[in-house]
Every structure is written in structure tokens, then in C-alpha cells.
Design a protein around this motif. Structure first.
Motif, PDB file in Angstrom:
ATOM      1  N   ALA A 112       0.830  -1.207   0.000  1.00 30.99           N
ATOM      2  CA  ALA A 112       0.000   0.000   0.000  1.00 30.99           C
ATOM      3  C   ALA A 112       0.866   1.259   0.000  1.00 30.99           C
ATOM      4  N   MET A 113       2.061   1.159   0.590  1.00 27.80           N
ATOM      5  CA  MET A 113       2.981   2.295   0.628  1.00 27.80           C
ATOM      6  C   MET A 113       3.912   2.311  -0.579  1.00 27.80           C
ATOM      7  N   LYS A 114       3.663   1.396  -1.532  1.00 27.20           N
ATOM      8  CA  LYS A 114       4.443   1.305  -2.775  1.00 27.20           C
ATOM      9  C   LYS A 114       5.920   0.974  -2.515  1.00 27.20           C
ATOM     10  N   ILE A 115       6.178   0.141  -1.524  1.00 26.40           N
ATOM     11  CA  ILE A 115       7.540  -0.300  -1.257  1.00 26.40           C
ATOM     12  C   ILE A 115       7.833  -1.510  -2.135  1.00 26.40           C
ATOM     13  N   PRO A 116       8.874  -1.457  -2.962  1.00 28.04           N
ATOM     14  CA  PRO A 116       9.146  -2.559  -3.901  1.00 28.04           C
ATOM     15  C   PRO A 116       9.544  -3.855  -3.195  1.00 28.04           C
ATOM     16  N   HIS A 117       9.200  -4.972  -3.827  1.00 26.13           N
ATOM     17  CA  HIS A 117       9.576  -6.309  -3.352  1.00 26.13           C
ATOM     18  C   HIS A 117       9.072  -6.593  -1.925  1.00 26.13           C
TER      19      HIS A 117
END
Length: 454
Positions: free
Chosen positions: A280-285
């Protein structure tokens, strides 16, 4: 590895090679496993944002129990297992029942954590879950057989990784929630904008205590490990309460931030809400990162489970409540045979998970559901009994005596009543009661003060 018999000195015959930092991390290792990183998803889905209240209430009960244990353990620091404090407070039969229930609970946890580890590796490699689980149990058995110090050091670093991951998660989600890194500003609106803070009512939040309290069990391992610390009384005074408080804060803060940065309704039961929040926070992987953390967490919980089951069984044997053949220690002061028995039961449980997942394994898991509540309730009674007989004040005192113990006992009784009226939890309560009845019956036919044959 050769073994030699020790005089019947209980846990004092074990090594005194653990430091305070080891004992602290051992307690954390036993309690922060898949239950937090994955299992919390079910609680969030059933309760909504008010699940934070469920965790806080359950955490309060666990902290109160730990305070009772602190009081009793400060008077008997070398008891060797916190269930031996129940024996001191309530007598031999209570010690027998509490010890065997606690041993059973943790050998089932070992199997469950091994299966969880197998599931993660299976997702990466396609290897069979049972094979990976067997390798993990064998590896943790090897670590535990080396020495208490090697186990403690291994557990320290595993738990350090978990704690670091949780603190980093709290920091990242905290910055997002207050609007520092969020493109749309503070996100605390998620707490009330999807059906309200308690979308299923406050009754659901109270009922949620039933499930989350089991995720918080494990801090009492500190009193088991403290028996192998260099200064057990000082270690117990330092860490029992603080460790429980730290763990509750980890749970409450991390779960509270999850339902703050994303809608609680987006959490899928059985899938890590931590990974969902990171997505949801767009943190990759995010999924890969959390899978790696969960693998460390379950390895750590499995490692602590192997340790505690071996020590509890060793103390039971030393007290005459298990075969005396389990008492001999290795040259490194490790209860070799007790460790191998715990390992063997884990292999059996793993086999059951493959050959009979719907019957035998389901029973093993369900029958551990309420076990810790029974054991914790016996701690409440033991503390009251021990305080009544005391001749000198304990170094550590239970808060609000006797009401703190009585209220904690009543709260856990309410959890059992809630389980009885919950269709999903009723089978766990009934199965756990069956195991309790079996342990109590065995206390009449199995106890032998001169020791079981061996």
C-alpha cells in the motif's frame, strides 16, 4: 555424544552460560513468530481497526501473568521451568499437569513453525513442505545439542533480525501514517472511514482477545532460560516484565499502524498484513522482504520451541514425572535425550501433517488451542497460594495483590467461555479439555517420586 548422570539438583545441574541479552532475546524469539507476521491478518479481518484494543487487552493479561511469574521466580530463581513454580505453589500433581501441558503446547508449536518454514521454502523452490520442515527440525535440534550458549547466541541474532525488522517497519509506516512520506498527507482516516473503528461492534473487539492472546504466549520462556543464566535472580528481575511490555508494544504499534496506512478491509486472512501495508505504501519487493522476515521469525520460534521443550522435559524427569532415563546430560551440560524426544515428536507431527492432515494433525493443533490459558490460570492460583504462605517479602511483588491475580484469572476464564460460544473455537476448547483430562488422569497413574523406570 556421550552422556553422564547428574545428581538430582534440578535445573542447577544445567550450565550457567547464558547472559541477560540471550535470555531477553530468547523470550522474544518464542513469541514473535508467524502469529504476528501472518496470523494477525485473521484477527484484523474479524475485528477491524479495534483489533488494536484486542491486542492491548490480551497484552495486559500476559503482562500481569509475567509479573506473577516474576514474583515467584525471584524467590525460586533456579526452578528450571516456570511450571515448577506451579509445583511449588500448588503441589506435585499441579506441577505434573502444568509441566506436561506446557511441553505438549511447545512441541506442537515446533511442528507448526516447521511447516510454516516449509511452506515459505516451497514457494521459492518447489521442495516438499514435509521435507523442508524435517530439515529445519533437524538443524535446530543440532543447534540445541551443541550447548546452551550456542543456542542462546544463535537465537540472539535471529531475534535481533526480527526486532530490527519490526522497528524498521514501525518507523516506515509511522512516517507514512503521519503524512511525511504519504503523497496524500496523514492516513489515520483509515481507522474510521471503512465502517468505523469497530465495524463489528465492541463485542467483536472483546471476542478478539480470545484469538490474539494465544499469539502473545511465550514470554514466560524467559523464566526457563534464566535457570541457565549466570545470575538467574538478577536476570529475572531485569527482563521478565520489560520483555513482556516490549513485545506488547511491538504488536500493538505494528498492528495499529497497519490499519492506519491501509483500509483494514483490504487485509486478506492468511496473507501477511505487513506485506499488504508495504504494498500500500508502494515499497518494492514487499512480499519477498516479508517472506524472508517470516522465515527468520519461524526459524527463531522453532529454535526457542526446541529449547524450552527439552528443558521442561528434563525438569519433569528430574522431579520423577517423566522417565529417569531423560535426566542424563551431555558433556556440554545439555539434556541430550530430552532434546531428542522433543525432536522425535516434531517429526511425528510433521508426518501426521502429511499422512493425516484432517484428523491427527488437526487434533494436535486444536488440542493446543487453550492449553496456555489453562497453564496461565494455574500460575494465578499458584501465585496467590505462594503469597499466602510467604515468610518474607519477595524481591519482586505482584501489582494490586490479590486483585491483579484474581482479575487476570477471571479474564482468562472469560476467554474460555467465549471459546465455548464461538463455533470456530469450540473444537479447540473441547480438544484442549481432552488433553487436560488426560494429563490429570496420568498424574494419578504416572507419578512416581522415586522416578519413572529408566
Amino acid at each position: 555424544m556421550s552422556v553422564h548422570h547428574q545428581p538430582r539438583e534440578g535445573a542447577s545441574a544445567l550450565s550457567a552460560s547464558l547472559h541477560s541479552r540471550h535470555v531477553s532475546m530468547i523470550a522474544i524469539g518464542g513469541i514473535i513468530g508467524a502469529g504476528l507476521f501472518v496470523g494477525s491478518s485473521t484477527s484484523i479481518a474479524r475485528v477491524g481497526p479495534a483489533v488494536v484494543v484486542s491486542y492491548a487487552l490480551a497484552g495486559l493479561v500476559v503482562i500481569m501473568v509475567m509479573r506473577m511469574l516474576s514474583e515467584m521466580a525471584s524467590q525460586h530463581p533456579a526452578a528450571g521451568s516456570f511450571t515448577e513454580l506451579v509445583r511449588i505453589g500448588l503441589g506435585e500433581r499441579a506441577g505434573f499437569v502444568a509441566g506436561w501441558l506446557y511441553w505438549y503446547f511447545w512441541v506442537v508449536v515446533v511442528a507448526i513453525e516447521a511447516i510454516a518454514a516449509g511452506g515459505i521454502i516451497n514457494g521459492w523452490t518447489g521442495l516438499p513442505v514435509w521435507l523442508v520442515g524435517t530439515v529445519f527440525v533437524a538443524a535446530m535440534t543440532g543447534v540445541n545439542l551443541l550447548s546452551a550458549r550456542s543456542y542462546g547466541e544463535f537465537e540472539f541474532w535471529l531475534s535481533f533480525i526480527k526486532v530490527t525488522a519490526i522497528i524498521a517497519f514501525i518507523a516506515v509506516t509511522g512516517l507514512f501514517a503521519v503524512g511525511v512520506t504519504s503523497p496524500s498527507g496523514p492516513t489515520f482516516g483509515n481507522l474510521v472511514s471503512h465502517g468505523g473503528f469497530a465495524p463489528f461492534g465492541w463485542g467483536a473487539a472483546l471476542a478478539g482477545v480470545t484469538s490474539v492472546i494465544f499469539a502473545l504466549c511465550g514470554a514466560e520462556i524467559a523464566t526457563v532460560a534464566a535457570a541457565e543464566a549466570k545470575e538467574p535472580a538478577r536476570v529475572i528481575a531485569k527482563i521478565t516484565g520489560s520483555v513482556a511490555l516490549r513485545i506488547v508494544l511491538f504488536y500493538v504499534l505494528s498492528i495499529g499502524l497497519i490499519v492506519s496506512v491501509m483500509p483494514w478491509s483490504d487485509v486478506v486472512p492468511g496473507h501477511s498484513p505487513f506485506a499488504a501495508a508495504m504494498n500500500a505504501m508502494k515499497i518494492p519487493h514487499a512480499a519477498d522482504v516479508m517472506n524472508a522476515v517470516v522465515l527468520v521469525a519461524v526459524t527463531s520460534a522453532l529454535n526457542s520451541g526446541m529449547y524450552v521443550t527439552s528443558r521442561v522435559l528434563y525438569v519433569l524427569a528430574d522431579k520423577g514425572d517423566a522417565p529417569r532415563a531423560l535426566v542424563p546430560l551431555s558433556r556440554r551440560a545439555v539434556p541430550l535425550r530430552s532434546t531428542l524426544v522433543a525432536s522425535g515428536f516434531a517429526y511425528v507431527a510433521l508426518a501426521c501433517s502429511v499422512l493425516s492432515p484432517e484428523v491427527v494433525f488437526s487434533f494436535l493443533v486444536n488440542a493446543s488451542g487453550a492449553i496456555m490459558i489453562f497453564v496461565y490460570m494455574s500460575v494465578c492460583i499458584a501465585q496467590l497460594a505462594m503469597r499466602k504462605r510467604e515468610t518474607a517479602p519477595a524481591p519482586i511483588r505482584m501489582w494490586l495483590h490479590p486483585w491483579g491475580s484474581l482479575i487476570s484469572f477471571a479474564a482468562m476464564g472469560a476467554v474460555l467461555v467465549a471459546m465455548a460460544f464461538s463455533p470456530g473455537a469450540r473444537i479447540e476448547l473441547v480438544s484442549s479439555l481432552a488433553v487436560l483430562a488426560l494429563a490429570y488422569a496420568c498424574s494419578f497413574i504416572g507419578r512416581n517420586r522415586s522416578g519413572f523406570p529408566g
